[in-house]
Design a protein around this motif. Structure first.
Motif, PDB file in Angstrom:
ATOM      1  N   VAL A 163       5.165   9.478  -6.635  1.00 42.59           N
ATOM      2  CA  VAL A 163       6.322  10.370  -6.645  1.00 42.59           C
ATOM      3  C   VAL A 163       7.297   9.957  -7.747  1.00 42.59           C
ATOM      4  N   VAL A 164       7.599   8.671  -7.835  1.00 47.15           N
ATOM      5  CA  VAL A 164       8.523   8.183  -8.863  1.00 47.15           C
ATOM      6  C   VAL A 164       7.959   8.457 -10.256  1.00 47.15           C
ATOM      7  N   LEU A 182       6.822  13.460 -15.395  1.00 42.25           N
ATOM      8  CA  LEU A 182       6.330  14.828 -15.259  1.00 42.25           C
ATOM      9  C   LEU A 182       7.283  15.677 -14.417  1.00 42.25           C
ATOM     10  N   PRO A 183       8.556  15.731 -14.764  1.00 42.99           N
ATOM     11  CA  PRO A 183       9.516  16.428 -13.896  1.00 42.99           C
ATOM     12  C   PRO A 183       9.216  17.913 -13.716  1.00 42.99           C
ATOM     13  N   TRP A 184       8.545  18.525 -14.658  1.00 43.32           N
ATOM     14  CA  TRP A 184       8.235  19.949 -14.548  1.00 43.32           C
ATOM     15  C   TRP A 184       7.174  20.212 -13.480  1.00 43.32           C
ATOM     16  N   THR A 185       6.533  19.176 -12.963  1.00 43.95           N
ATOM     17  CA  THR A 185       5.519  19.358 -11.930  1.00 43.95           C
ATOM     18  C   THR A 185       6.056  19.061 -10.533  1.00 43.95           C
ATOM     19  N   ASP A 218       3.942  16.954  -2.991  1.00 50.39           N
ATOM     20  CA  ASP A 218       4.027  17.020  -1.542  1.00 50.39           C
ATOM     21  C   ASP A 218       3.726  15.620  -1.024  1.00 50.39           C
ATOM     22  N   VAL A 219       4.754  14.918  -0.616  1.00 46.25           N
ATOM     23  CA  VAL A 219       4.610  13.534  -0.186  1.00 46.25           C
ATOM     24  C   VAL A 219       3.622  13.424   0.972  1.00 46.25           C
ATOM     25  N   ASP A 261       0.836  -1.208   0.000  1.00 43.78           N
ATOM     26  CA  ASP A 261       0.000   0.000   0.000  1.00 43.78           C
ATOM     27  C   ASP A 261       0.870   1.258   0.000  1.00 43.78           C
ATOM     28  N   VAL A 262       1.923   1.247   0.793  1.00 38.20           N
ATOM     29  CA  VAL A 262       2.827   2.403   0.861  1.00 38.20           C
ATOM     30  C   VAL A 262       3.492   2.627  -0.492  1.00 38.20           C
ATOM     31  N   ILE A 263       3.940   1.557  -1.122  1.00 37.69           N
ATOM     32  CA  ILE A 263       4.566   1.680  -2.438  1.00 37.69           C
ATOM     33  C   ILE A 263       3.562   2.206  -3.457  1.00 37.69           C
TER      34      ILE A 263
END
Length: 51
Positions: free
Chosen positions: A23-24, A30-33, A38-39, A14-16
């Protein structure tokens, strides 16, 4: 692989799926975002669904 705690209401998978993967994905596709990432939002979502 993460080992779940006895008191945990969500698994390592679930965490993954709900924290690490979004995030990954943004880092790769989408690196520009990234400033918008916000984790804590993902962690809050995970915790609210497991209660």
């Amino acid at each position: 692989m993460a080992a779940p705690r006895a008191s945990s209401t969500f698994s390592g998978d679930d965490v993954i799926d709900q924290v690490a993967a979004p995030v990954v994905y943004r880092v790769i596709f989408l690196p520009w975002t990234l400033p918008d990432v916000d984790v804590r939002t993902y962690v809050d979502k995970l915790c609210s669904h497991s209660a």
